[in-house]
Structure formats: C-alpha cells, structure tokens
Design an enzyme around this catalytic site. Structure first.
Site, PDB file in Angstrom:
ATOM      1  N   ALA A 251       0.810  -1.241   0.000  1.00 54.57           N
ATOM      2  CA  ALA A 251       0.000   0.000   0.000  1.00 54.57           C
ATOM      3  C   ALA A 251       0.836   1.281   0.000  1.00 54.57           C
ATOM      4  CB  ALA A 251      -1.015   0.038   1.144  1.00 54.57           C
ATOM      5  N   ALA A 252       2.146   1.164  -0.078  1.00 57.43           N
ATOM      6  CA  ALA A 252       2.979   2.381  -0.123  1.00 57.43           C
ATOM      7  C   ALA A 252       2.680   3.172  -1.399  1.00 57.43           C
ATOM      8  CB  ALA A 252       4.458   2.013  -0.059  1.00 57.43           C
ATOM      9  N   GLY A 253       2.595   2.463  -2.525  1.00 55.33           N
ATOM     10  CA  GLY A 253       2.289   3.133  -3.795  1.00 55.33           C
ATOM     11  C   GLY A 253       0.875   3.697  -3.804  1.00 55.33           C
ATOM     12  N   ASP A 254      -0.061   2.932  -3.261  1.00 55.79           N
ATOM     13  CA  ASP A 254      -1.463   3.394  -3.218  1.00 55.79           C
ATOM     14  C   ASP A 254      -1.566   4.671  -2.387  1.00 55.79           C
ATOM     15  OD1 ASP A 254      -1.975   0.969  -4.494  1.00 55.79           O
ATOM     16  OD2 ASP A 254      -2.424  -0.049  -2.613  1.00 55.79           O
TER      17      ASP A 254
HETATM   18  O1  RIB Z   1      -1.173  -2.303  -3.590  1.00 51.94           O
HETATM   19  C1  RIB Z   1      -1.447  -3.209  -2.579  1.00 51.94           C
HETATM   20  C2  RIB Z   1      -2.716  -3.964  -2.871  1.00 51.94           C
HETATM   21  O2  RIB Z   1      -2.546  -4.732  -4.028  1.00 51.94           O
HETATM   22  C3  RIB Z   1      -3.131  -4.947  -1.808  1.00 51.94           C
HETATM   23  O3  RIB Z   1      -3.906  -4.386  -0.800  1.00 51.94           O
HETATM   24  C4  RIB Z   1      -3.818  -6.044  -2.603  1.00 51.94           C
HETATM   25  O4  RIB Z   1      -5.177  -6.149  -2.335  1.00 51.94           O
HETATM   26  C5  RIB Z   1      -3.549  -5.714  -4.066  1.00 51.94           C
HETATM   27  O5  RIB Z   1      -4.632  -5.134  -4.662  1.00 51.94           O
END
Ligand code: RIB
Length: 306
Positions: A251-254
């Site tokens: 989730a760092a990129g998100d």
């Molecule tokens: O970017 C991380 C995410 O990638 C995770 O939470 C997983 O669900 C995938 O979608």
C-alpha cells in the site's frame, strides 16, 4: 469548500503472510499466522485520502459476503463515502494473497472476484459520481474497458485524471493515455509500459514514451531512491525519499497516489504534492498490512523522519 476525490477501482480482502523468504518454484514454506486486512489498490487509495482528511468517494464492486462488510467498515472508519459501492450477486469480494519477506518486500496474487464484474455500464449509470469530483483516481485491477470508459468520461467533463498503472496488464490499452493527466508508475511498471528493460536507468527516455501519446505529467516512484518527476512546463527532477526501515511495503504506492491527489486538491504543485506523498509512504512502509498501515494527517504532520 474544497473539492472531492473519486477513486474508481478494486476492493480486496488481503490474506497476509509474513515469511522469511518468498517460496521458490516447487518449495513449501511455513508461516505462523495469516492476517486478514482490508486492501485492494482502489480501496487503499480511498482509505488513504480519507485518513488525510479529504472528501473522498469510493466506487467499485464487492460481493454479498463478510469480506465486503469488513471492507466497508474500514473505509467508513477512514471517512470514505461508500454509498456508491455496488454489491454484486453471485461473486465473492476480491481477495489478495500476499507474502511479505523479512526485507518488507511483498509478492501478491489477486483473485479479482467482484472487481471483474464491474462494468462500463456501472460507470455510465453512476456518472453523477464523476460529475461531482475534481480528481478521478484509477488503477488497473478492474476490467480495462471499465477504466477506459471512466477515464474518457471524466476527461470529457474536464476532470483531472490520475492513473496509477498497477498492475500493468499484458496488453495495455494505448487509448487510455489520451485521457490521463498524471500517470504514476513505479520502476517495474515503467519498464512494462515502455518495453525498456531497467527503465529506472533510462528515466528520461522511458518517461518520454508515456508523454508522446499525450500524458503531460509523469511521476515514477523508485522506492528508497525517491521519485522522478517530469511535470508539464518544468524541468524533470528527482525528489529523494525519506530514510526509513521497511517492514512491509504493501500500500505504499497506493498511499502515495492518494496523498498526491489530496495535495493537488489543495492547490499544491506536483512537486510539493510529491514531497508530501513521499512522507506518507515513508510511514506506510514502517507498518504492517494495507489499510492498517495508512497514517492520518495528524500522524504525517507529527512524523519526524528525514
Ligand atoms: O497495492 C497493494 C494492494 O494490491 C493490496 O492491498 C492487494 O489487495 C492488491 O490489490
């Protein structure tokens, strides 16, 4: 009043296993525990925007199961408007199987489930959500025709379209570039999009390949090496990362993408927004899990990592 972010994308239940090393082909390994954590690239971005105090709506699809309930509760707790999320019959909420090694790096297998049943028609029927936002964030864990439809509609309505091209599909729809204002690949995604091996060593050449079809702003996240920014009308530059010890990079990129959008909504420049997004991601990698690792605005402001 400040504007609104709309995230259109995936929602998954992550099954997270901390391992010493990723299993090699033909290898069986043991791990003490499996944790269930709400995730999905789209949902993580919405969660991050919500925790940063932004007015944000999540639009995507889940099944009629308990994983969907956990996901909805997590997003609602982060302040995300979940009222538009569709509950689809006959499909399970998306799941992701994540192994995290002792260096904090992950490998992920996604079973899209309901995310695959999210159609262009769903977008059209809910076009009011796009009409109501200033910035639309998209990723590529839902059907590509749905992504293209949403991006095209948003662009025609004069919205800012921010694409996190993750994961890069085998056949990337080139049409999409013309609807995108800002694209944010990591180094692996940049290589896949451009066909340049080790694109991180050929950044300006690779970035130009994305700019040629019409994307005006490109940010490449380079992990501990920071961010390469090529913004419209400015000289390309490098923004260093904060120095932290990574526990889990999930989730760092998100979170980076969401934080970037949050700052753009506040009127910051791309450079300022990317600096702030770096600070958010630096915290995320020091914590376990996807949505569980995302900091609030207060935590970002109090964090002193250099
Ligand atoms: O970017 C991380 C995410 O990638 C995770 O939470 C997983 O669900 C995938 O979608």
């Amino acid at each position: 009043m400040m504007g609104k972010i709309l995230v259109i994308g995936s929602l998954n239940m992550d099954m997270v296993m901390q391992v010493d090393h990723m299993p090699a082909e033909g290898e069986t390994i043991l791990c003490d525990e499996m944790k269930l954590v709400p995730g999905g690239k789209g949902a993580n971005q919405a969660c991050a925007a919500g925790k940063l105090g932004v007015d944000v709506t999540m639009f995507g699809a889940v099944g009629r199961d308990s994983y969907a309930d956990i996901q909805m509760n997590s997003l609602a707790a982060a302040g995300v408007d979940t009222s538009g999320i569709l509950r689809k019959d006959g499909v399970n909420t998306g799941t992701a199987f994540i192994t995290v090694n002792r260096r904090g790096n992950n490998s992920i297998v996604v079973v899209p489930g309901a995310n695959s049943a999210f159609t262009p028609d769903d977008i059209e029927k809910n076009r009011n959500l796009i009409e109501a936002c200033e910035i639309l964030i998209l990723q590529l864990e839902i059907p590509l025709d749905t992504v293209c439809y949403a991006a095209k509609l948003a662009k025609s309505l004069g919205k800012t379209v921010l694409l996190d091209p993750a994961p890069v599909p085998e056949y990337f729809p080139e049409e999409l570039y013309q609807y995108v204002d800002i694209i944010k690949p990591n180094e692996t995604e940049l290589s896949k999009l451009t066909g340049i091996v080790n694109a991180q060593d050929h950044l300006s050449e690779a970035v130009q390949i994305l700019k040629n079809p019409g994307v005006k702003n490109v940010l490449v996240t380079l992990g501990e090496k920071g961010v390469y920014l090529d913004a419209e009308g400015k000289e390309a530059c490098h923004i260093p990362a904060r120095k932290v010890t990574a526990v889990d990079t999930t989730a760092a990129g998100d979170s980076f993408t969401a934080a970037l959008a949050a700052m753009l909504l506040e009127g910051k420049t791309l450079y300022e927004a990317a600096e702030f997004a770096n600070r958010v991601s630096a915290i995320v990698v020091t914590r376990e899990g996807a949505q569980s690792s995302i900091p609030t605005l207060q935590e970002v402001l109090e964090n002193k990592s250099e």
